[in-house]
Design a protein around this motif. Sequence first.
Motif, short mmCIF file in Angstrom:
data_model
loop_
_atom_site.label_atom_id
_atom_site.label_comp_id
_atom_site.label_asym_id
_atom_site.label_seq_id
_atom_site.Cartn_x
_atom_site.Cartn_y
_atom_site.Cartn_z
N ILE A 73 -37.09 4.63 -55.70
CA ILE A 73 -36.10 4.43 -57.20
C ILE A 73 -35.69 2.58 -56.89
N VAL A 74 -35.14 1.53 -57.94
CA VAL A 74 -34.73 0.50 -57.38
C VAL A 74 -33.11 0.69 -58.56
N PRO A 75 -32.52 0.54 -57.22
CA PRO A 75 -30.67 0.81 -57.14
C PRO A 75 -30.54 -0.17 -58.80
N GLY A 76 -31.23 -2.09 -58.64
CA GLY A 76 -30.12 -3.04 -59.81
C GLY A 76 -30.84 -2.58 -60.86
N VAL A 77 -32.38 -1.83 -61.19
CA VAL A 77 -32.56 -1.53 -62.69
C VAL A 77 -31.55 -0.67 -62.64
N VAL A 78 -31.64 0.77 -62.44
CA VAL A 78 -31.27 1.64 -62.79
C VAL A 78 -29.42 1.65 -62.83
N CYS A 80 -28.33 -1.31 -63.81
CA CYS A 80 -28.07 -2.13 -65.50
C CYS A 80 -28.21 -1.54 -66.82
N ALA A 81 -29.15 -0.55 -66.71
CA ALA A 81 -29.72 0.01 -67.91
C ALA A 81 -28.47 1.10 -68.15
N GLY A 130 -30.20 -8.69 -67.93
CA GLY A 130 -29.93 -8.49 -69.25
C GLY A 130 -30.49 -7.79 -69.89
N ASN A 131 -32.68 -7.89 -69.60
CA ASN A 131 -33.42 -6.76 -70.71
C ASN A 131 -32.78 -5.74 -69.85
N MET A 132 -32.02 -5.68 -68.82
CA MET A 132 -32.38 -3.49 -69.26
C MET A 132 -30.78 -2.89 -69.75
#
Length: 246
Positions: A73-78, A80-81, A130-132
């Motif tokens: 799991i990639v915490p930063g991506v999670v 933001c999304a 931003g994209n997420m």
Amino acid sequence: MAALLDLVDPLSWLLMACLVVLAAFLQGVGGIGFAMLVAPIAALVFPQLVPGPLLALGGSVSLLAALRERQAIVPGVVVCALGGRAAGSVIAVLAMTQLPIEAINLGFACAILAAVALSAWGLRILPTRGNMSLAGVASGIMGTLTSVGAPALAIAMQNLAPAQLRASLGLILFLGASLSLLLLILAGLFTVQQAMLSVVLYPFMLLGFALSGQLRHKVSLPLMRRLLLGICSISALTLIVRTLWA
């Protein structure tokens, strides 16, 4: 339970059970696919499944995928999304009582196709903050309205390693589906009967996910990208056809 089963003919139950097995298998291998495969057909054959029961089933299989590869799991991506998904879910619940769903469906389907085309032509979309966040908003709106919230997220995350994509996307979709279900319950749009439908189909979801256990390791990054973009395209086109047909 018997009264619930009597509402649907045996052939429809068999078709839905087979679809749930196949969709859960695709979700386990590629990180997406559950609602995108089942929702369009369910809307025609068994509309009681959309959106609440499919959110419950899809959220459950997403959680299983996240737990199976939780170390990826990639915490930063999670994070933001999920922020975007929460905002999108609230927008969707408000839209369900104010706007024609046909216009919303067509707009998002066209946006997904445009993003797929740009990706296929070489645009490198990265899972930036931003994209997420933007993908999360789109996912929240579409997930709450139609049970299909993965395409926008999958496009934004397509360049992650396969295990990272499956685990991170699984966690996002589980938490997002849980929020969407809570909002639907508060709005009186998820009934006890729909909850029972989820329970009846739950074993088939578990079977499909179990079958995906070994094959997920054989999926390379290029194959994953093609799988994601292909499923997203089919989902968007099906949504367009279904909306225009209705």
